[in-house]
Design an enzyme around this catalytic site. Sequence first.
Site, PDB file in Angstrom:
ATOM      1  N   ASP A   1     -47.029  -7.797 -17.106  1.00 29.84           N
ATOM      2  CA  ASP A   1     -46.729  -8.949 -17.864  1.00 29.84           C
ATOM      3  C   ASP A   1     -47.878 -10.138 -17.963  1.00 29.84           C
ATOM      4  O   ASP A   1     -48.073 -10.616 -19.089  1.00 29.84           O
ATOM      5  CB  ASP A   1     -45.472  -9.828 -17.306  1.00 29.84           C
ATOM      6  CG  ASP A   1     -43.983  -8.862 -17.264  1.00 29.84           C
ATOM      7  OD1 ASP A   1     -44.234  -7.879 -17.967  1.00 29.84           O
ATOM      8  OD2 ASP A   1     -43.230  -9.129 -16.623  1.00 29.84           O
TER       9      ASP A   1
ATOM     10  N   THR B   1     -44.717  -3.628 -11.327  1.00 32.41           N
ATOM     11  CA  THR B   1     -43.471  -2.590 -11.599  1.00 32.41           C
ATOM     12  C   THR B   1     -44.024  -1.302 -10.818  1.00 32.41           C
ATOM     13  O   THR B   1     -43.299  -0.484 -10.277  1.00 32.41           O
ATOM     14  CB  THR B   1     -43.274  -2.176 -13.086  1.00 32.41           C
ATOM     15  OG1 THR B   1     -42.854  -3.447 -13.741  1.00 32.41           O
ATOM     16  CG2 THR B   1     -42.443  -1.215 -13.008  1.00 32.41           C
TER      17      THR B   1
ATOM     18  N   THR C   1     -56.134 -18.949 -32.806  1.00 31.53           N
ATOM     19  CA  THR C   1     -55.114 -18.698 -34.110  1.00 31.53           C
ATOM     20  C   THR C   1     -53.867 -17.979 -33.232  1.00 31.53           C
ATOM     21  O   THR C   1     -53.909 -17.137 -32.304  1.00 31.53           O
ATOM     22  CB  THR C   1     -55.663 -17.483 -35.088  1.00 31.53           C
ATOM     23  OG1 THR C   1     -54.542 -17.059 -35.644  1.00 31.53           O
ATOM     24  CG2 THR C   1     -56.307 -16.328 -34.283  1.00 31.53           C
TER      25      THR C   1
ATOM     26  N   ASP D   1     -43.863  -9.663  -8.559  1.00 33.51           N
ATOM     27  CA  ASP D   1     -44.053  -9.687 -10.021  1.00 33.51           C
ATOM     28  C   ASP D   1     -44.888 -10.353 -10.531  1.00 33.51           C
ATOM     29  O   ASP D   1     -44.999 -11.717 -10.207  1.00 33.51           O
ATOM     30  CB  ASP D   1     -42.301 -10.162 -10.360  1.00 33.51           C
ATOM     31  CG  ASP D   1     -42.250  -9.599 -12.033  1.00 33.51           C
ATOM     32  OD1 ASP D   1     -41.170  -8.989 -12.143  1.00 33.51           O
ATOM     33  OD2 ASP D   1     -42.888 -10.195 -12.810  1.00 33.51           O
ATOM     34  N   SER D   2     -45.725  -9.947 -11.541  1.00 26.03           N
ATOM     35  CA  SER D   2     -46.846 -10.854 -12.050  1.00 26.03           C
ATOM     36  C   SER D   2     -46.331 -11.982 -12.950  1.00 26.03           C
ATOM     37  O   SER D   2     -47.278 -12.693 -13.169  1.00 26.03           O
ATOM     38  CB  SER D   2     -47.842  -9.737 -12.937  1.00 26.03           C
ATOM     39  OG  SER D   2     -47.157  -9.797 -14.199  1.00 26.03           O
ATOM     40  N   SER D   3     -45.108 -12.233 -13.159  1.00 27.96           N
ATOM     41  CA  SER D   3     -44.756 -13.432 -13.532  1.00 27.96           C
ATOM     42  C   SER D   3     -44.625 -14.667 -12.669  1.00 27.96           C
ATOM     43  O   SER D   3     -44.910 -15.820 -12.916  1.00 27.96           O
ATOM     44  CB  SER D   3     -43.317 -13.287 -13.960  1.00 27.96           C
ATOM     45  OG  SER D   3     -43.101 -12.437 -15.116  1.00 27.96           O
TER      46      SER D   3
HETATM   47  N1  ASP Z   1     -42.312  -7.798 -14.530  1.00 23.59           N
HETATM   48  C1  ASP Z   1     -43.266  -6.598 -14.172  1.00 23.59           C
HETATM   49  C2  ASP Z   1     -44.687  -7.253 -13.751  1.00 23.59           C
HETATM   50  O1  ASP Z   1     -45.323  -8.062 -14.571  1.00 23.59           O
HETATM   51  C3  ASP Z   1     -43.843  -5.671 -15.174  1.00 23.59           C
HETATM   52  C4  ASP Z   1     -44.908  -4.817 -15.019  1.00 23.59           C
HETATM   53  O2  ASP Z   1     -45.299  -4.763 -14.060  1.00 23.59           O
HETATM   54  O3  ASP Z   1     -45.081  -4.021 -15.987  1.00 23.59           O
HETATM   55  O4  ASP Z   1     -45.108  -7.611 -12.580  1.00 23.59           O
END
Ligand code: ASP
Length: 341
Positions: free
Chosen positions: A91, A14, A276, A58-60
């Site tokens: 993320d 982001t 856990t 995007d880190s996803s």
């Molecule tokens: N979706 C974004 C990512 O992980 C969220 C962020 O950067 O905070 O790339």
Amino acid sequence: MSKSKVLLIYTGGTIGMMQDPKSGQLKPFDFKHLTEQIPELNKFDVTLSSVSFDKPIDSSDMHPGIWSDIASIIKKNYDKVDGFVVLHGSDTMSFTASALSFMLQNLNKPVILTGSQLPIGVIRTDGKENLITAIEIAAAKEKGKPVISEVCIYFEFQLYRGNRTHKFNAEHFQAFRSANYPVLAEAGVHLKYNQAAIKKHNAKKLKVHTNLDPNIAILKLFPGITQNVVEAIINAKGLKAIVIETFGSGNATTQKWFLEAIKKAIEKGIVILNVTQCNAGKVEQGKYATSAALKKIGVIGSYDITSEAAVAKLMFVLGNTSDKKEIEKMLKSDLRGEMTV
Ligand code: ASP
């Protein structure tokens, strides 16, 4: 005294995103856009250089291949700079920080991951402070030695040990928590370091491991979980290890089919790690009758490790050895401050 040198590694997230005028969606943008928004970077008493991934993400979309690329960039530049700042989406930042901590053995320089909840071009962005302070921490030295010599996350005035973190809030600027380990530093008027919690600097030589094995799974238990689901995961082709996310201090259902399925998996050579579901506290196999059976059949208790660090640790361990005894030994040991044994 010469200026500290810091290398910025931009992966996306982001912090560098912009709104697509057509769809209104946030999309990663190039590094130049990001630095243009922070003229303060030119005022720093630090020599900054940067490496940007061709296509910021995007880190996803993060995956072990990119972790290896980041580790290789750090290896290549290790002797040239004093510290590293990795710009990354929040993320999956805890997974990347955990993975890097295992991949960078004997790390003795700061690797600080940061990002933001609002893009840098937005007036109320949290990205500026995060980036500026992360650079300050990556450049910080005392008596010629780096103050920090481990992989950390800096976010919203707090510096955390990376492999102890978990993203717990999708909206607040304070997005991370480290429930089982104290913060390493707090940024107020001064940067206050928590010396007792910080890893000590030593003279060991950096060793970078870029082999990771992603043939693992997470099995989160819930009351009512069915045999079909558990067996489908255990029988996944090529699977080598499972993190079972258990209840409380490592407890699971004592139904016969469940224990038999786990036992069969272990007999097949699948490593089972007990983590856990709770955010804080630790696994103590044998404390309750509902975890004693797991211990008996060979499930490995993972103390107070996070699921993120458990995933990264399994990929690292399995990527580096296939010797069963060695795998077990490594999983039971605290390798990078990721758990309290
Ligand atoms: N979706 C974004 C990512 O992980 C969220 C962020 O950067 O905070 O790339």
